[in-house]
Design a protein around this motif. Structure first.
Motif, PDB file in Angstrom:
ATOM      1  N   VAL A   1       0.792  -1.235   0.000  1.00  0.00           N
ATOM      2  CA  VAL A   1       0.000   0.000   0.000  1.00  0.00           C
ATOM      3  C   VAL A   1       0.826   1.287   0.000  1.00  0.00           C
ATOM      4  N   PRO A   2       1.849   1.429   0.870  1.00  0.00           N
ATOM      5  CA  PRO A   2       2.587   2.708   0.850  1.00  0.00           C
ATOM      6  C   PRO A   2       3.257   2.969  -0.499  1.00  0.00           C
ATOM      7  N   VAL A   3       3.765   1.895  -1.125  1.00  0.00           N
ATOM      8  CA  VAL A   3       4.432   2.056  -2.417  1.00  0.00           C
ATOM      9  C   VAL A   3       3.409   2.445  -3.485  1.00  0.00           C
ATOM     10  N   ARG A   4       2.207   1.886  -3.368  1.00  0.00           N
ATOM     11  CA  ARG A   4       1.129   2.190  -4.307  1.00  0.00           C
ATOM     12  C   ARG A   4       0.862   3.698  -4.337  1.00  0.00           C
ATOM     13  N   ALA A   5       0.793   4.299  -3.146  1.00  0.00           N
ATOM     14  CA  ALA A   5       0.534   5.738  -3.058  1.00  0.00           C
ATOM     15  C   ALA A   5       1.663   6.509  -3.721  1.00  0.00           C
ATOM     16  N   LEU A   6       2.893   6.031  -3.477  1.00  0.00           N
ATOM     17  CA  LEU A   6       4.066   6.672  -4.074  1.00  0.00           C
ATOM     18  C   LEU A   6       3.986   6.642  -5.595  1.00  0.00           C
ATOM     19  N   LEU A   7       3.583   5.482  -6.137  1.00  0.00           N
ATOM     20  CA  LEU A   7       3.557   5.303  -7.589  1.00  0.00           C
ATOM     21  C   LEU A   7       2.359   6.015  -8.230  1.00  0.00           C
ATOM     22  N   THR A   8       1.408   6.462  -7.429  1.00  0.00           N
ATOM     23  CA  THR A   8       0.267   7.169  -7.989  1.00  0.00           C
ATOM     24  C   THR A   8       0.446   8.677  -7.870  1.00  0.00           C
ATOM     25  N   PHE A   9       0.864   9.124  -6.690  1.00  0.00           N
ATOM     26  CA  PHE A   9       0.845  10.563  -6.441  1.00  0.00           C
ATOM     27  C   PHE A   9       2.207  11.223  -6.562  1.00  0.00           C
ATOM     28  N   VAL A  10       3.280  10.524  -6.220  1.00  0.00           N
ATOM     29  CA  VAL A  10       4.597  11.169  -6.277  1.00  0.00           C
ATOM     30  C   VAL A  10       5.190  11.028  -7.675  1.00  0.00           C
ATOM     31  N   VAL A  11       5.373   9.783  -8.117  1.00  0.00           N
ATOM     32  CA  VAL A  11       5.797   9.547  -9.503  1.00  0.00           C
ATOM     33  C   VAL A  11       4.591   8.896 -10.177  1.00  0.00           C
ATOM     34  N   PRO A  12       3.886   9.603 -11.059  1.00  0.00           N
ATOM     35  CA  PRO A  12       2.594   9.082 -11.520  1.00  0.00           C
ATOM     36  C   PRO A  12       2.698   7.896 -12.476  1.00  0.00           C
ATOM     37  N   VAL A  13       3.395   6.855 -12.032  1.00  0.00           N
ATOM     38  CA  VAL A  13       3.584   5.666 -12.865  1.00  0.00           C
ATOM     39  C   VAL A  13       2.252   4.931 -13.068  1.00  0.00           C
ATOM     40  N   ALA A  14       1.379   4.973 -12.052  1.00  0.00           N
ATOM     41  CA  ALA A  14       0.110   4.247 -12.128  1.00  0.00           C
ATOM     42  C   ALA A  14      -0.726   4.709 -13.319  1.00  0.00           C
ATOM     43  N   PHE A  15      -0.646   6.009 -13.630  1.00  0.00           N
ATOM     44  CA  PHE A  15      -1.470   6.534 -14.721  1.00  0.00           C
ATOM     45  C   PHE A  15      -1.001   6.053 -16.095  1.00  0.00           C
ATOM     46  N   ILE A  16       0.242   5.571 -16.152  1.00  0.00           N
ATOM     47  CA  ILE A  16       0.804   5.235 -17.467  1.00  0.00           C
ATOM     48  C   ILE A  16       0.295   3.891 -17.966  1.00  0.00           C
ATOM     49  N   THR A  17       0.278   2.873 -17.102  1.00  0.00           N
ATOM     50  CA  THR A  17      -0.168   1.557 -17.579  1.00  0.00           C
ATOM     51  C   THR A  17      -1.408   1.032 -16.849  1.00  0.00           C
ATOM     52  N   THR A  18      -1.466   1.205 -15.521  1.00  0.00           N
ATOM     53  CA  THR A  18      -2.573   0.589 -14.776  1.00  0.00           C
ATOM     54  C   THR A  18      -3.911   1.219 -15.135  1.00  0.00           C
ATOM     55  N   VAL A  19      -3.960   2.558 -15.169  1.00  0.00           N
ATOM     56  CA  VAL A  19      -5.246   3.243 -15.386  1.00  0.00           C
ATOM     57  C   VAL A  19      -5.838   2.940 -16.767  1.00  0.00           C
ATOM     58  N   PRO A  20      -5.071   3.030 -17.871  1.00  0.00           N
ATOM     59  CA  PRO A  20      -5.673   2.636 -19.160  1.00  0.00           C
ATOM     60  C   PRO A  20      -6.134   1.181 -19.176  1.00  0.00           C
ATOM     61  N   ALA A  21      -5.385   0.305 -18.505  1.00  0.00           N
ATOM     62  CA  ALA A  21      -5.793  -1.107 -18.474  1.00  0.00           C
ATOM     63  C   ALA A  21      -7.092  -1.275 -17.703  1.00  0.00           C
ATOM     64  N   GLN A  22      -7.229  -0.519 -16.619  1.00  0.00           N
ATOM     65  CA  GLN A  22      -8.473  -0.578 -15.846  1.00  0.00           C
ATOM     66  C   GLN A  22      -9.650  -0.091 -16.672  1.00  0.00           C
ATOM     67  N   ALA A  23      -9.420   0.958 -17.482  1.00  0.00           N
ATOM     68  CA  ALA A  23     -10.496   1.466 -18.334  1.00  0.00           C
ATOM     69  C   ALA A  23     -10.939   0.374 -19.304  1.00  0.00           C
ATOM     70  N   MET A  24      -9.978  -0.392 -19.787  1.00  0.00           N
ATOM     71  CA  MET A  24     -10.284  -1.415 -20.774  1.00  0.00           C
ATOM     72  C   MET A  24     -11.090  -2.554 -20.159  1.00  0.00           C
ATOM     73  N   THR A  25     -10.764  -2.922 -18.914  1.00  0.00           N
ATOM     74  CA  THR A  25     -11.489  -4.016 -18.277  1.00  0.00           C
ATOM     75  C   THR A  25     -12.735  -3.519 -17.558  1.00  0.00           C
ATOM     76  N   GLY A  26     -12.977  -2.215 -17.561  1.00  0.00           N
ATOM     77  CA  GLY A  26     -14.186  -1.665 -16.955  1.00  0.00           C
ATOM     78  C   GLY A  26     -14.161  -1.654 -15.444  1.00  0.00           C
ATOM     79  N   THR A  27     -12.963  -1.563 -14.831  1.00  0.00           N
ATOM     80  CA  THR A  27     -12.881  -1.543 -13.373  1.00  0.00           C
ATOM     81  C   THR A  27     -12.404  -0.193 -12.866  1.00  0.00           C
ATOM     82  N   LEU A  28     -12.416   0.797 -13.751  1.00  0.00           N
ATOM     83  CA  LEU A  28     -11.847   2.090 -13.382  1.00  0.00           C
ATOM     84  C   LEU A  28     -12.832   2.895 -12.541  1.00  0.00           C
ATOM     85  N   THR A  29     -12.321   3.525 -11.476  1.00  0.00           N
ATOM     86  CA  THR A  29     -13.177   4.418 -10.704  1.00  0.00           C
ATOM     87  C   THR A  29     -13.208   5.783 -11.397  1.00  0.00           C
ATOM     88  N   PRO A  30     -14.356   6.506 -11.344  1.00  0.00           N
ATOM     89  CA  PRO A  30     -14.450   7.806 -12.013  1.00  0.00           C
ATOM     90  C   PRO A  30     -13.384   8.779 -11.524  1.00  0.00           C
TER      91      PRO A  30
END
Lengths: 267, 262
Positions: free
Chosen positions: B200-229
């Motif tokens: 969990v702490p690393v997750r926050a780091l990868l989302t808010f400090v270095v926005p790595v989550a937005f690069i691969t995880t978020v588009p993939a979530q959109a594709m599988t329909g699990t993305l939060t608004p």
């Protein structure tokens, strides 16, 4: 013998002076090799979420110990000689080095060793911080540390020689350094950078024991984590020594044939 | 606007003809792509090879493969479009050839960002697209999800471009910037796994400090329909904010540029 020793000592002193200038870069190079750390975090999270709190007998803290071990050992295993050879051969700057009364291999080898001396204390600080953050625990047996260091030294020398062979391919092809990527893949996979070797399918393990890779990365990491015995270390050292001899003669062969080709183009 | 499109066409033609002269390099590029794909695939193959794990961070194998595909695609975008340009900024500042870029009657940021291409690494793009297609064929993907993923991936590319440009712009003050991009590559390596696979702490780091989550995880979530608004909105916002910030940073750097001789 004493003449060669003197040459090596002078080389080392010169290379050390050069490497100390790069100390800030050394820290950045260390931090950019993150594959072990990424794998550590992923495995730790999976083990913490697993029903028994462990995967394949590894708890989160044991994963931390193993992967921090591979990170540490891979820091001692960094080799960039293929890039230097590629550049020197293509630009022709190899020629003046050939005039020296010593095989240029030794200049680069001592350079790498000198960089290790600069890297080592910085590495210890980082490992201590990471170990504290991740909750890793290392063995208290001083002999295990010595054995791990010895294996790392043998492993580094083997890796240096095979990277040297890859670099020498620049005599024939312009893209010698991309062969490195593929060789690195085998080193990382069979060395155990993605997971301890016991996590791989049995047939992969059967192949891997004949290669030098598991003994240069995974085995020292297991020694540090207190999961491998000194007898394992001895067997690993024997395999690595055999590979060292093979790589040494391979390097000699490629070097001789390559130089003939280099001379033939009129350098 | 049409002038800029025409310039992109001219730049592309020029780099293409320059690169295709060295045909032997193609083999090297393919080898390097295969190596990178191998590293990305082995990582998840070993994870899912464990009998105890049928999901990693709540992602099934094919969902995680989607993330790996997006990771490879982004590596391709970086090595084809971004890195060849950005690595030349430091050199141009050092040698003073940045003068010529700044004197041209086009926007200098556009000039340094579009001049070069590394066509050889197109294999990375193909491997990435192939992996995404393969993974998606095993999942139920709606047209809406696909469109959302495409849009969010666009913000992802903008985010990656902005981070690289910001790092490369420091060249106006520091001589060397390769090290900064090495560091970025190190952190970006975490994008090969869904961000929920991390503690969990690393997750926050990868989302808010270095926005790595937005690069691969978020588009993939959109594709599988699990993305939060919330995340769907955050990604373009982060991209827009980063774009404005790097633009200001770039303008400031150019204003302080005094050519190589001074």
């Amino acid at each position: 013998m004493t003449a060669t020793w003197k040459k090596l000592r002078t080389l080392f002193a010169a290379q050390f002076a050069e490497m100390v200038e790069y100390r800030a870069e050394v820290v950045i190079w260390m931090l950019s090799g993150t594959l072990s750390l990424v794998m550590m975090l992923v495995w730790m999270a999976q083990a913490a979420a697993a029903p028994g709190g462990e995967i394949n007998g590894y708890t989160p803290s044991e994963f931390a110990s193993y992967f921090l071990g591979t990170w540490t050992v891979s820091q001692l295993m960094v080799v960039w000689v293929a890039w230097e050879l590629d550049l020197d051969i293509r630009q022709g700057t190899l020629s003046p080095k050939l005039l020296r009364p010593l095989d240029p291999l030794w200049t680069w080898y001592t350079g790498h060793l000198a960089e290790r001396v600069v890297r080592f204390p910085l590495m210890l600080v980082l490992v201590a911080v990471f170990a504290w953050l991740a909750g890793a625990r290392f063995t208290t047996d001083p002999l295990a540390y010595l054995a791990a260091l010895g294996l790392a030294f043998l492993g580094f020398s083997a890796r240096f020689l095979w990277e040297y062979c890859v670099g020498l391919l620049a005599f024939w092809t312009e893209s010698s350094t991309s062969f490195q990527e593929v060789v690195w893949l085998f080193y990382a996979a069979l060395g155990g950078m993605f997971a301890p070797l016991a996590f791989y399918p049995q047939w992969v393990q059967n192949v891997a024991v004949w290669t030098p890779f598991p003994y240069m990365l995974g085995l020292p990491a297991q020694l540090l984590a207190g999961k491998a015995s000194l007898a394992d270390a001895g067997r690993g050292a024997a395999v690595l020594a055999a590979w060292l001899v093979i790589f040494w003669f391979l390097r000699l062969l490629v070097w001789r044939v390559g130089l003939r080709k280099y001379g033939a183009v009129g350098a | 606007m049409t002038r800029y499109l025409r310039l992109i066409r001219i730049f592309t033609g020029a780099t293409l003809s320059a690169q295709l002269e060295y045909r032997a390099n193609f083999l090297g590029a393919v080898l390097a792509s295969v190596g990178e794909a191998g590293v990305a695939l082995l990582g998840i193959a070993v994870l899912f090879g464990q009998p105890e794990l049928d999901t990693v961070g709540g992602w099934t194998f094919h969902e995680a493969l989607l993330v790996t595909g997006l990771f490879m695609l982004t590596e391709g975008v970086i090595s084809v479009f971004i890195q060849p340009n950005m690595s030349k900024i430091a050199e141009a500042v050092r040698t003073g050839s940045m003068d010529f870029t700044l004197l041209k009657p086009i926007d200098a940021q556009f000039g340094v960002s579009t001049r070069h291409l590394n066509v050889l690494r197109v294999t990375d793009l193909l491997i990435g697209a192939g992996l995404i297609g393969y993974a998606a064929s095993h999942l139920t993907v709606t047209p809406g999800g696909l469109a959302g993923a495409a849009l969010l991936y666009l913000s992802a590319v903008v985010i990656v471009y902005c981070i690289w440009l910001a790092l490369s712009t420091t060249a106006f003050w520091f001589v060397k910037t390769q090290n900064a991009s090495e560091l970025f590559n190190g952190v970006f390596g975490a994008a090969r796994f869904p961000v929920t696979a991390f503690p969990v702490p690393v997750r926050a780091l990868l989302t808010f400090v270095v926005p790595v989550a937005f690069i691969t995880t978020v588009p993939a979530q959109a594709m599988t329909g699990t993305l939060t608004p919330a995340l769907a909105l955050a990604s373009p916002l982060v991209a827009a904010a980063l774009f404005v910030l790097t633009r200001l940073f770039w303008l400031r750097a150019v204003a302080s540029y005094t050519s190589a001789s001074s």
